[in-house]
Design a protein around this motif. Sequence first.
Motif, PDB file in Angstrom:
ATOM      1  N   LYS A 142      28.220  -5.817   2.805  1.00 37.64           N
ATOM      2  CA  LYS A 142      29.304  -5.611   2.614  1.00 37.64           C
ATOM      3  C   LYS A 142      30.365  -6.804   2.153  1.00 37.64           C
ATOM      4  O   LYS A 142      31.161  -6.769   1.278  1.00 37.64           O
ATOM      5  CB  LYS A 142      30.234  -5.233   4.063  1.00 37.64           C
ATOM      6  N   ASP A 143      29.924  -7.997   2.632  1.00 39.92           N
ATOM      7  CA  ASP A 143      30.428  -9.152   2.061  1.00 39.92           C
ATOM      8  C   ASP A 143      30.155  -9.358   0.565  1.00 39.92           C
ATOM      9  O   ASP A 143      31.084  -9.927  -0.159  1.00 39.92           O
ATOM     10  CB  ASP A 143      30.076 -10.316   2.973  1.00 39.92           C
ATOM     11  N   LEU A 144      28.968  -9.120   0.219  1.00 44.21           N
ATOM     12  CA  LEU A 144      28.661  -9.330  -1.058  1.00 44.21           C
ATOM     13  C   LEU A 144      29.413  -8.540  -2.192  1.00 44.21           C
ATOM     14  O   LEU A 144      29.823  -8.775  -3.114  1.00 44.21           O
ATOM     15  CB  LEU A 144      27.123  -9.098  -1.597  1.00 44.21           C
ATOM     16  N   THR A 174      27.711  -5.053  -7.181  1.00 41.62           N
ATOM     17  CA  THR A 174      28.124  -3.811  -7.252  1.00 41.62           C
ATOM     18  C   THR A 174      27.708  -2.896  -6.192  1.00 41.62           C
ATOM     19  O   THR A 174      26.406  -3.208  -5.643  1.00 41.62           O
ATOM     20  CB  THR A 174      27.928  -3.106  -8.685  1.00 41.62           C
ATOM     21  N   GLU A 175      28.258  -1.704  -6.009  1.00 45.78           N
ATOM     22  CA  GLU A 175      27.551  -0.933  -4.863  1.00 45.78           C
ATOM     23  C   GLU A 175      26.241  -0.459  -5.509  1.00 45.78           C
ATOM     24  O   GLU A 175      25.298  -0.437  -4.532  1.00 45.78           O
ATOM     25  CB  GLU A 175      28.618   0.238  -4.782  1.00 45.78           C
ATOM     26  N   LYS A 176      26.159  -0.162  -6.512  1.00 50.91           N
ATOM     27  CA  LYS A 176      24.644   0.350  -7.391  1.00 50.91           C
ATOM     28  C   LYS A 176      23.597  -0.781  -6.886  1.00 50.91           C
ATOM     29  O   LYS A 176      22.739  -0.527  -6.361  1.00 50.91           O
ATOM     30  CB  LYS A 176      25.112   0.735  -8.598  1.00 50.91           C
ATOM     31  N   GLU A 177      23.939  -2.015  -7.237  1.00 50.39           N
ATOM     32  CA  GLU A 177      23.088  -3.084  -7.066  1.00 50.39           C
ATOM     33  C   GLU A 177      22.736  -3.437  -5.635  1.00 50.39           C
ATOM     34  O   GLU A 177      21.656  -3.699  -5.168  1.00 50.39           O
ATOM     35  CB  GLU A 177      23.626  -4.421  -7.484  1.00 50.39           C
ATOM     36  N   ILE A 214      19.098  -3.235  -3.560  1.00 53.52           N
ATOM     37  CA  ILE A 214      18.785  -4.117  -2.742  1.00 53.52           C
ATOM     38  C   ILE A 214      18.154  -3.532  -1.563  1.00 53.52           C
ATOM     39  O   ILE A 214      17.070  -3.911  -0.862  1.00 53.52           O
ATOM     40  CB  ILE A 214      19.780  -5.062  -2.530  1.00 53.52           C
ATOM     41  N   VAL A 215      18.974  -2.671  -1.065  1.00 54.43           N
ATOM     42  CA  VAL A 215      18.619  -1.865   0.283  1.00 54.43           C
ATOM     43  C   VAL A 215      17.276  -1.290   0.330  1.00 54.43           C
ATOM     44  O   VAL A 215      16.223  -1.322   1.071  1.00 54.43           O
ATOM     45  CB  VAL A 215      19.638  -1.006   0.586  1.00 54.43           C
ATOM     46  N   LYS A 216      17.222  -0.523  -0.956  1.00 56.63           N
ATOM     47  CA  LYS A 216      15.866   0.227  -1.309  1.00 56.63           C
ATOM     48  C   LYS A 216      14.700  -0.721  -1.285  1.00 56.63           C
ATOM     49  O   LYS A 216      13.486  -0.538  -0.856  1.00 56.63           O
ATOM     50  CB  LYS A 216      16.086   0.832  -2.948  1.00 56.63           C
ATOM     51  N   LYS A 217      14.755  -1.925  -2.205  1.00 54.66           N
ATOM     52  CA  LYS A 217      13.765  -2.988  -2.181  1.00 54.66           C
ATOM     53  C   LYS A 217      13.485  -3.313  -0.891  1.00 54.66           C
ATOM     54  O   LYS A 217      12.023  -3.579  -0.468  1.00 54.66           O
ATOM     55  CB  LYS A 217      14.126  -3.983  -3.208  1.00 54.66           C
ATOM     56  N   ARG A 218      14.514  -3.744  -0.126  1.00 50.68           N
ATOM     57  CA  ARG A 218      14.164  -4.607   1.303  1.00 50.68           C
ATOM     58  C   ARG A 218      13.506  -3.338   2.120  1.00 50.68           C
ATOM     59  O   ARG A 218      12.522  -3.857   2.964  1.00 50.68           O
ATOM     60  CB  ARG A 218      15.428  -5.047   1.894  1.00 50.68           C
ATOM     61  N   THR A 219      13.873  -2.263   2.159  1.00 49.34           N
ATOM     62  CA  THR A 219      13.155  -1.029   2.866  1.00 49.34           C
ATOM     63  C   THR A 219      11.818  -1.339   2.404  1.00 49.34           C
ATOM     64  O   THR A 219      10.728  -0.863   3.379  1.00 49.34           O
ATOM     65  CB  THR A 219      13.810   0.099   2.755  1.00 49.34           C
ATOM     66  N   ALA A 220      11.325  -0.994   1.181  1.00 51.26           N
ATOM     67  CA  ALA A 220       9.944  -1.115   0.874  1.00 51.26           C
ATOM     68  C   ALA A 220       9.294  -2.121   1.191  1.00 51.26           C
ATOM     69  O   ALA A 220       8.206  -2.207   1.858  1.00 51.26           O
ATOM     70  CB  ALA A 220       9.807  -0.838  -0.756  1.00 51.26           C
ATOM     71  N   PHE A 221       9.785  -3.326   1.223  1.00 51.27           N
ATOM     72  CA  PHE A 221       9.346  -4.967   1.925  1.00 51.27           C
ATOM     73  C   PHE A 221       8.964  -4.726   3.179  1.00 51.27           C
ATOM     74  O   PHE A 221       7.855  -4.841   3.761  1.00 51.27           O
ATOM     75  CB  PHE A 221       9.913  -5.970   1.277  1.00 51.27           C
ATOM     76  N   GLU A 222       9.999  -4.184   4.062  1.00 46.59           N
ATOM     77  CA  GLU A 222      10.112  -4.038   5.453  1.00 46.59           C
ATOM     78  C   GLU A 222       8.858  -3.059   5.690  1.00 46.59           C
ATOM     79  O   GLU A 222       8.250  -3.286   6.797  1.00 46.59           O
ATOM     80  CB  GLU A 222      11.378  -3.696   6.113  1.00 46.59           C
ATOM     81  N   THR A 223       8.909  -1.716   5.150  1.00 49.00           N
ATOM     82  CA  THR A 223       7.731  -1.069   5.474  1.00 49.00           C
ATOM     83  C   THR A 223       6.303  -1.613   5.140  1.00 49.00           C
ATOM     84  O   THR A 223       5.574  -1.236   6.191  1.00 49.00           O
ATOM     85  CB  THR A 223       8.316   0.208   4.639  1.00 49.00           C
ATOM     86  N   ALA A 224       6.164  -2.118   4.104  1.00 44.20           N
ATOM     87  CA  ALA A 224       4.850  -3.015   3.925  1.00 44.20           C
ATOM     88  C   ALA A 224       4.493  -4.068   5.046  1.00 44.20           C
ATOM     89  O   ALA A 224       3.396  -4.056   5.540  1.00 44.20           O
ATOM     90  CB  ALA A 224       4.929  -3.624   2.761  1.00 44.20           C
ATOM     91  N   LEU A 225       5.368  -4.620   5.668  1.00 47.49           N
ATOM     92  CA  LEU A 225       5.419  -5.575   6.862  1.00 47.49           C
ATOM     93  C   LEU A 225       4.963  -4.985   8.069  1.00 47.49           C
ATOM     94  O   LEU A 225       4.436  -5.556   8.939  1.00 47.49           O
ATOM     95  CB  LEU A 225       6.444  -6.496   6.863  1.00 47.49           C
ATOM     96  N   VAL A 226       5.662  -3.861   8.418  1.00 43.43           N
ATOM     97  CA  VAL A 226       5.269  -3.264   9.649  1.00 43.43           C
ATOM     98  C   VAL A 226       3.985  -2.147   9.577  1.00 43.43           C
ATOM     99  O   VAL A 226       3.695  -1.612  10.689  1.00 43.43           O
ATOM    100  CB  VAL A 226       6.481  -2.504  10.154  1.00 43.43           C
ATOM    101  N   ARG A 227       3.390  -2.104   8.521  1.00 42.66           N
ATOM    102  CA  ARG A 227       2.090  -1.342   8.658  1.00 42.66           C
ATOM    103  C   ARG A 227       1.069  -2.174   9.411  1.00 42.66           C
ATOM    104  O   ARG A 227       1.315  -3.093   9.870  1.00 42.66           O
ATOM    105  CB  ARG A 227       1.591  -1.213   7.215  1.00 42.66           C
ATOM    106  N   ARG A 228       0.076  -1.347   9.874  1.00 42.97           N
ATOM    107  CA  ARG A 228      -0.948  -1.802  10.862  1.00 42.97           C
ATOM    108  C   ARG A 228      -1.448  -3.186  10.440  1.00 42.97           C
ATOM    109  O   ARG A 228      -1.644  -4.145  11.355  1.00 42.97           O
ATOM    110  CB  ARG A 228      -2.126  -0.800  10.827  1.00 42.97           C
ATOM    111  N   VAL A 229      -1.905  -3.302   9.108  1.00 37.00           N
ATOM    112  CA  VAL A 229      -2.283  -4.900   8.595  1.00 37.00           C
ATOM    113  C   VAL A 229      -1.701  -5.175   7.693  1.00 37.00           C
ATOM    114  O   VAL A 229      -1.874  -5.042   6.226  1.00 37.00           O
ATOM    115  CB  VAL A 229      -3.927  -4.480   8.294  1.00 37.00           C
ATOM    116  N   ALA A 230      -0.604  -6.005   7.871  1.00 35.99           N
ATOM    117  CA  ALA A 230       0.467  -6.577   7.107  1.00 35.99           C
ATOM    118  C   ALA A 230      -0.470  -7.958   6.391  1.00 35.99           C
ATOM    119  O   ALA A 230      -1.414  -8.623   7.087  1.00 35.99           O
ATOM    120  CB  ALA A 230       1.683  -7.160   7.542  1.00 35.99           C
ATOM    121  N   GLN A 231      -0.272  -8.056   5.085  1.00 35.51           N
ATOM    122  CA  GLN A 231      -1.078  -8.969   4.334  1.00 35.51           C
ATOM    123  C   GLN A 231      -0.014 -10.308   3.825  1.00 35.51           C
ATOM    124  O   GLN A 231       0.981 -10.041   3.727  1.00 35.51           O
ATOM    125  CB  GLN A 231      -1.771  -8.482   3.332  1.00 35.51           C
TER     126      GLN A 231
END
Length: 197
Positions: free
Chosen positions: A16-18, A25-28, A32-49
């Motif tokens: 919000k501050d950004l 922009t809101e689109k950007e 960012i949220v979409k990319k971070r969600t993908a990264f976070e999902t990769a980290l919480v899988r059973r065997v994060a690398q």
Amino acid sequence: MERVQFQQEQMLDELKDLIEKHLFTEKEVKQIVKKRTAFETALVRRVAQKADFLRYVSYEMGLEQLRRKRAARTKPESTIPSISDYALVRRQFQIFERALKKFKADVALWIQYIQVAQREGARALVGRITARALQLHPNQPALYILAASHELNHQSPSSARTLLQRGIRLNAESIELWREYVKMELGFVESLRRRWE
């Protein structure tokens, strides 16, 4: 997935501050949220690398560089720091901490974390990281050298000397440690000689 959602909730204020500062922009921000969600999902899988953590940190570093460039270009009216001024750097540190919980034995990861913290000017954090790294890896000369150079850069030659001596005591055959110790002592003697003249 609850952990991913928790991480998303943690980033709301900074995003919000950004937008309010007109740095993104809101689109950007949605990207960012979409990319971070993908990264976070990769980290919480059973065997994060380790590579997953490093990709995430790399993305956050790029985002911080972009934020800094845009902030310098827009020249904000208020100089009072807000959450977006430090949140991206803090997120990098948090990702490294999470990575080190899983990969404590990886000395290269410790060194990378120390270098990032030094580059961001987190002096106290660098001291804490090096202390933890040396507790886990007392037989790694590179960590003693990094810790000693940090102490020397912050006007603490006695701490640097102590660190190098401890490293030499534990790793007596390390030529690198001896070289750095001699170099540090010669530099100290040279500074004393200059003071006397």
